[in-house]
Design a protein around this motif. Structure first.
Motif, PDB file in Angstrom:
ATOM      1  N   ARG A   1       0.824  -1.218   0.000  1.00 11.89           N
ATOM      2  CA  ARG A   1       0.000   0.000   0.000  1.00 11.89           C
ATOM      3  C   ARG A   1       0.851   1.258   0.000  1.00 11.89           C
ATOM      4  O   ARG A   1       0.422   2.312  -0.481  1.00 11.89           O
ATOM      5  CB  ARG A   1      -0.955   0.000   1.194  1.00 11.89           C
ATOM      6  CG  ARG A   1      -0.312   0.144   2.562  1.00 11.89           C
ATOM      7  CD  ARG A   1      -1.366   0.121   3.670  1.00 11.89           C
ATOM      8  NE  ARG A   1      -0.816   0.366   4.996  1.00 11.89           N
ATOM      9  CZ  ARG A   1      -0.279  -0.582   5.764  1.00 11.89           C
ATOM     10  NH1 ARG A   1      -0.202  -1.846   5.321  1.00 11.89           N
ATOM     11  NH2 ARG A   1       0.192  -0.289   6.967  1.00 11.89           N
ATOM     12  N   PHE A   2       2.070   1.164   0.546  1.00  4.53           N
ATOM     13  CA  PHE A   2       2.973   2.317   0.516  1.00  4.53           C
ATOM     14  C   PHE A   2       3.710   2.394  -0.819  1.00  4.53           C
ATOM     15  O   PHE A   2       3.892   3.475  -1.381  1.00  4.53           O
ATOM     16  CB  PHE A   2       3.972   2.247   1.663  1.00  4.53           C
ATOM     17  CG  PHE A   2       3.340   2.295   3.028  1.00  4.53           C
ATOM     18  CD1 PHE A   2       2.537   3.360   3.404  1.00  4.53           C
ATOM     19  CD2 PHE A   2       3.531   1.266   3.935  1.00  4.53           C
ATOM     20  CE1 PHE A   2       1.946   3.404   4.664  1.00  4.53           C
ATOM     21  CE2 PHE A   2       2.950   1.296   5.197  1.00  4.53           C
ATOM     22  CZ  PHE A   2       2.157   2.366   5.555  1.00  4.53           C
ATOM     23  N   LEU A   3       4.126   1.247  -1.340  1.00  2.90           N
ATOM     24  CA  LEU A   3       4.853   1.231  -2.607  1.00  2.90           C
ATOM     25  C   LEU A   3       3.973   1.697  -3.757  1.00  2.90           C
ATOM     26  O   LEU A   3       4.460   2.290  -4.732  1.00  2.90           O
ATOM     27  CB  LEU A   3       5.382  -0.173  -2.880  1.00  2.90           C
ATOM     28  CG  LEU A   3       6.410  -0.721  -1.877  1.00  2.90           C
ATOM     29  CD1 LEU A   3       6.749  -2.166  -2.195  1.00  2.90           C
ATOM     30  CD2 LEU A   3       7.666   0.142  -1.868  1.00  2.90           C
ATOM     31  N   ALA A   4       2.669   1.481  -3.625  1.00  4.84           N
ATOM     32  CA  ALA A   4       1.747   1.863  -4.696  1.00  4.84           C
ATOM     33  C   ALA A   4       1.569   3.367  -4.825  1.00  4.84           C
ATOM     34  O   ALA A   4       1.031   3.856  -5.821  1.00  4.84           O
ATOM     35  CB  ALA A   4       0.382   1.203  -4.454  1.00  4.84           C
ATOM     36  N   THR A   5       2.047   4.130  -3.819  1.00  7.56           N
ATOM     37  CA  THR A   5       1.878   5.596  -3.847  1.00  7.56           C
ATOM     38  C   THR A   5       3.019   6.297  -4.573  1.00  7.56           C
ATOM     39  O   THR A   5       3.063   7.525  -4.599  1.00  7.56           O
ATOM     40  CB  THR A   5       1.805   6.138  -2.404  1.00  7.56           C
ATOM     41  OG1 THR A   5       3.056   5.896  -1.744  1.00  7.56           O
ATOM     42  CG2 THR A   5       0.673   5.490  -1.617  1.00  7.56           C
ATOM     43  N   ARG A   6       3.937   5.522  -5.158  1.00 10.54           N
ATOM     44  CA  ARG A   6       5.129   6.083  -5.817  1.00 10.54           C
ATOM     45  C   ARG A   6       5.899   6.986  -4.847  1.00 10.54           C
ATOM     46  O   ARG A   6       6.103   8.175  -5.084  1.00 10.54           O
ATOM     47  CB  ARG A   6       4.734   6.855  -7.072  1.00 10.54           C
ATOM     48  CG  ARG A   6       3.995   6.006  -8.087  1.00 10.54           C
ATOM     49  CD  ARG A   6       3.654   6.800  -9.334  1.00 10.54           C
ATOM     50  NE  ARG A   6       4.865   7.150 -10.069  1.00 10.54           N
ATOM     51  CZ  ARG A   6       4.845   7.842 -11.223  1.00 10.54           C
ATOM     52  NH1 ARG A   6       3.695   8.258 -11.723  1.00 10.54           N
ATOM     53  NH2 ARG A   6       5.968   8.137 -11.836  1.00 10.54           N
ATOM     54  N   PRO A   7       6.348   6.396  -3.732  1.00  9.46           N
ATOM     55  CA  PRO A   7       7.011   7.194  -2.696  1.00  9.46           C
ATOM     56  C   PRO A   7       8.409   7.631  -3.108  1.00  9.46           C
ATOM     57  O   PRO A   7       9.008   7.081  -4.044  1.00  9.46           O
ATOM     58  CB  PRO A   7       7.099   6.212  -1.526  1.00  9.46           C
ATOM     59  CG  PRO A   7       7.215   4.874  -2.190  1.00  9.46           C
ATOM     60  CD  PRO A   7       6.321   4.962  -3.399  1.00  9.46           C
ATOM     61  N   THR A   8       8.945   8.614  -2.394  1.00  9.19           N
ATOM     62  CA  THR A   8      10.359   8.962  -2.494  1.00  9.19           C
ATOM     63  C   THR A   8      11.147   7.957  -1.672  1.00  9.19           C
ATOM     64  O   THR A   8      10.870   7.763  -0.477  1.00  9.19           O
ATOM     65  CB  THR A   8      10.617  10.375  -1.954  1.00  9.19           C
ATOM     66  OG1 THR A   8       9.852  11.316  -2.712  1.00  9.19           O
ATOM     67  CG2 THR A   8      12.091  10.725  -2.034  1.00  9.19           C
ATOM     68  N   VAL A   9      12.113   7.292  -2.290  1.00 11.42           N
ATOM     69  CA  VAL A   9      12.894   6.255  -1.605  1.00 11.42           C
ATOM     70  C   VAL A   9      14.351   6.706  -1.508  1.00 11.42           C
ATOM     71  O   VAL A   9      14.954   7.064  -2.525  1.00 11.42           O
ATOM     72  CB  VAL A   9      12.806   4.906  -2.340  1.00 11.42           C
ATOM     73  CG1 VAL A   9      13.631   3.845  -1.604  1.00 11.42           C
ATOM     74  CG2 VAL A   9      11.355   4.458  -2.474  1.00 11.42           C
ATOM     75  N   THR A  10      14.893   6.688  -0.317  1.00 11.51           N
ATOM     76  CA  THR A  10      16.305   7.010  -0.100  1.00 11.51           C
ATOM     77  C   THR A  10      16.956   5.848   0.608  1.00 11.51           C
ATOM     78  O   THR A  10      16.509   5.447   1.693  1.00 11.51           O
ATOM     79  CB  THR A  10      16.470   8.288   0.744  1.00 11.51           C
ATOM     80  OG1 THR A  10      15.711   9.342   0.171  1.00 11.51           O
ATOM     81  CG2 THR A  10      17.929   8.702   0.809  1.00 11.51           C
ATOM     82  N   ASP A  11      17.982   5.295   0.002  1.00 14.45           N
ATOM     83  CA  ASP A  11      18.702   4.165   0.587  1.00 14.45           C
ATOM     84  C   ASP A  11      20.027   4.678   1.153  1.00 14.45           C
ATOM     85  O   ASP A  11      20.907   5.135   0.410  1.00 14.45           O
ATOM     86  CB  ASP A  11      18.958   3.093  -0.473  1.00 14.45           C
ATOM     87  CG  ASP A  11      19.491   1.801   0.132  1.00 14.45           C
ATOM     88  OD1 ASP A  11      20.024   1.844   1.254  1.00 14.45           O
ATOM     89  OD2 ASP A  11      19.380   0.755  -0.526  1.00 14.45           O
ATOM     90  N   PHE A  12      20.167   4.599   2.468  1.00 17.41           N
ATOM     91  CA  PHE A  12      21.371   5.107   3.141  1.00 17.41           C
ATOM     92  C   PHE A  12      22.432   4.024   3.341  1.00 17.41           C
ATOM     93  O   PHE A  12      23.438   4.269   4.012  1.00 17.41           O
ATOM     94  CB  PHE A  12      20.991   5.731   4.483  1.00 17.41           C
ATOM     95  CG  PHE A  12      20.220   7.012   4.349  1.00 17.41           C
ATOM     96  CD1 PHE A  12      20.863   8.208   4.084  1.00 17.41           C
ATOM     97  CD2 PHE A  12      18.835   7.019   4.453  1.00 17.41           C
ATOM     98  CE1 PHE A  12      20.152   9.391   3.938  1.00 17.41           C
ATOM     99  CE2 PHE A  12      18.115   8.196   4.314  1.00 17.41           C
ATOM    100  CZ  PHE A  12      18.772   9.381   4.052  1.00 17.41           C
ATOM    101  N   GLY A  13      22.194   2.849   2.784  1.00 19.08           N
ATOM    102  CA  GLY A  13      23.212   1.809   2.863  1.00 19.08           C
ATOM    103  C   GLY A  13      23.568   1.450   4.289  1.00 19.08           C
ATOM    104  O   GLY A  13      22.711   1.072   5.083  1.00 19.08           O
ATOM    105  N   ASP A  14      24.861   1.576   4.625  1.00 21.47           N
ATOM    106  CA  ASP A  14      25.338   1.238   5.969  1.00 21.47           C
ATOM    107  C   ASP A  14      25.297   2.417   6.939  1.00 21.47           C
ATOM    108  O   ASP A  14      25.725   2.279   8.094  1.00 21.47           O
ATOM    109  CB  ASP A  14      26.769   0.702   5.899  1.00 21.47           C
ATOM    110  CG  ASP A  14      26.812  -0.718   5.360  1.00 21.47           C
ATOM    111  OD1 ASP A  14      25.817  -1.445   5.533  1.00 21.47           O
ATOM    112  OD2 ASP A  14      27.838  -1.084   4.753  1.00 21.47           O
TER     113      ASP A  14
END
Length: 524
Positions: free
Chosen positions: A43-56
């Motif tokens: 339900r969250f992925l379907a909203t085309r969210p802003t995704v930030t991957d901070f890794g480690d």
């Protein structure tokens, strides 16, 4: 449409325990919708969210400063108060002369310098030093009832220029008697600066108030923060603690008048005693080599009435208590007040500093439910001289680990500007190493009281939120809480205690909005 952000990391500290997890934090508008170690709900992925991957890079709840004095700190930050140091009056005067460009001064302009604490001095940090010109301007306004107590004189009766705390606060009010707009102008840049440290909330505690024509000046200034909020220039949450002896009615009026999402009148502040370095902290036994036990600033019977009044009116208190006698008496009164009126429905009381708590009173503190609001940098200011004042009792001062083992919530702060520009990560370093930034003493001072990483992080997050009486809204990465989040530049789990002081902040989010971003280190 709701704004959805997803923050991923291999190292997330939620502050719901001492553990780290790998996963994702989902932020919807201003709040945390959830923390997911496995799959993110569709339900969250379907909203085309802003995704930030901070890794480690480690993500933690926004850091909370549990004890500070914002206006003086801001004056230092904007150079209206000059920082100096030295181990004598002459050395300080020489440094001030070097730092002040005299031909740029305006007529009648004040020069105010700060050198709050030098361990080799016997003078207390709660004093103001004035030159002759300043004495001539300010001395006529001294309250006659305070003259003998606060104005230090020579053997002939001439003022030396050293002024005690209560009168010093009145003088500072006159020197910095600014309008609300001017105060906001001073505070705004400093509050923005604090976001670079990963701070998302600060507790601003009253100083001893000055009696002025406009009423008590305890340097809280809610109107200035309210103006900043109205101008959309308040980047951080502010939890204000006015001087409680204003009375319950005035505090509740302030609380009703100044309340936004980022401003709260969170309780009241009181001072039970002084400090050990001036022999004014109230002790159970006499100071080393003296017959003096120190003394309460508020008579014990009156303090009991104030604590009972706060409990009856559901107002959290923050009480300055450094000596073991002051701590003991306050704990007894808190327990008695809780027995008579029941627990606070929201919030918790705090004792501030707790430097010389008697180990036998730790169980009493656990029974009271009071938060230990402490400053990890302070033992490193005093470690070379503490035994001169309290002798063998210095061996049990600042018992951080014992607070943990007795299940006493411990909240970290700085008491700024007693120390200046101490970051939360430096506080964590101090608590984990028991050493100064230069690594002294080599084996640590009271190394048996060192904390582990999880304990230290809890003290700057969820436990500091308890000190704010706002743990239901901030302090952990939990569903329903404000999205107050800090991202660090490395994986804390793989960082040594010695290197904690060097950890930098990559981003600081308050209520779902980035207030600080070190863009070059963001991973997207």
């Amino acid at each position: 449409m709701a704004k959805v952000q997803i923050l991923k990391s291999n190292s997330i500290f939620t502050a719901e325990s001492e553990k780290f997890i790998s996963g994702a934090i989902v932020v919807v508008d201003h709040q945390i919708a959830g923390v997911y170690p496995d799959q993110i709900p569709t339900r969250f992925l379907a909203t085309r969210p802003t995704v930030t991957d901070f890794g480690d890079q480690t993500i933690v709840p926004g850091f909370i400063e549990s004890h500070s004095h914002m206006f003086l700190s801001a004056l230092v930050y904007c150079h209206q108060i000059t920082l100096i140091s030295g181990n004598s009056e002459l050395a300080c005067a020489k440094e001030l002369d070097q730092k002040v460009i005299r031909d740029q001064l305006k007529p009648e302009q004040w020069i105010v310098a700060k050198g709050w604490y030098v361990p080799s001095w016997t003078d207390d940090l709660h004093t103001l030093w004035l030159n002759t010109e300043a004495l001539n301007k300010l001395l006529p306004s001294v309250n006659s009832t305070r003259f003998d107590k606060d104005v230090v004189v020579t053997a002939r009766g001439d003022p030396t220029g050293v002024i005690g705390e209560q009168t010093a606060m009145a003088f500072l009010h006159q020197i910095f008697n600014y309008s609300t707009e001017q105060k906001a102008t001073v505070l705004g840049p400093y509050l923005k600066h604090l976001t670079k440290f990963g701070l998302t909330s600060i507790c601003n505690l009253a100083l001893l108030p000055a009696k002025t024509a406009a009423g008590l000046d305890d340097q809280i200034y809610p109107a200035a923060y309210h103006l900043l909020a109205h101008q959309n220039r308040l980047p951080i949450r502010v939890h204000l603690y006015p001087y409680f002896k204003r009375g319950v009615g005035p505090l509740k009026q302030l609380s009703a008048r100044y309340v936004t999402e980022r401003i709260r009148i969170a309780g009241g502040k009181l001072f039970f005693d002084g400090v050990t370095s001036s022999y004014t902290a109230w002790m159970k036994a006499a100071y080393e080599g003296k017959e003096d036990h120190g003394r309460p600033m508020i008579p014990a019977s009156e303090m009991k009435q104030l604590i009972f009044s706060a409990q009856a009116n559901q107002l959290p208190l923050r009480i300055h208590a450094i000596g073991d006698r002051a701590i003991h008496e306050a704990l007894v009164d808190f327990i008695a007040a809780k027995n008579q009126f029941g627990q606070l429905k929201t919030g918790q009381h705090c004792l501030e500093h707790l430097e010389t708590i008697d180990p036998t009173d730790l169980s009493l503190m656990a029974q009271s439910g009071v938060v230990a609001s402490v400053q990890p940098s302070h033992p490193l200011l005093d470690y070379q001289t503490a035994d001169l004042y309290v002798g063998k009792r210095s061996q049990t001062m600042w018992p951080f680990l014992f607070f943990e083992t007795h299940h006493i919530p411990m909240a970290f702060g700085t008491d700024s500007p007693v120390v200046v520009n101490v970051t939360p990560m430096q506080n964590i370093y101090f608590a984990m190493t028991s050493q100064t930034l230069s690594g002294e003493p080599a084996k640590g001072w009271h190394a048996d009281q060192r904390l582990n990483l999880g304990q230290a992080l809890l003290a700057h997050t969820i436990n500091a939120a308890k000190a704010c009486s706002y743990e239901n809204k901030i302090g952990s990465l939990s569903a329903g809480k404000f999205a107050d989040i800090t991202v660090l530049d490395r994986n804390l789990e793989h960082t040594t205690a010695r290197d904690m002081k060097d950890v930098q902040v990559v981003g600081t989010m308050v209520a779902g909005e980035w207030q600080y971003q070190k863009t070059s280190q963001l991973i997207k």
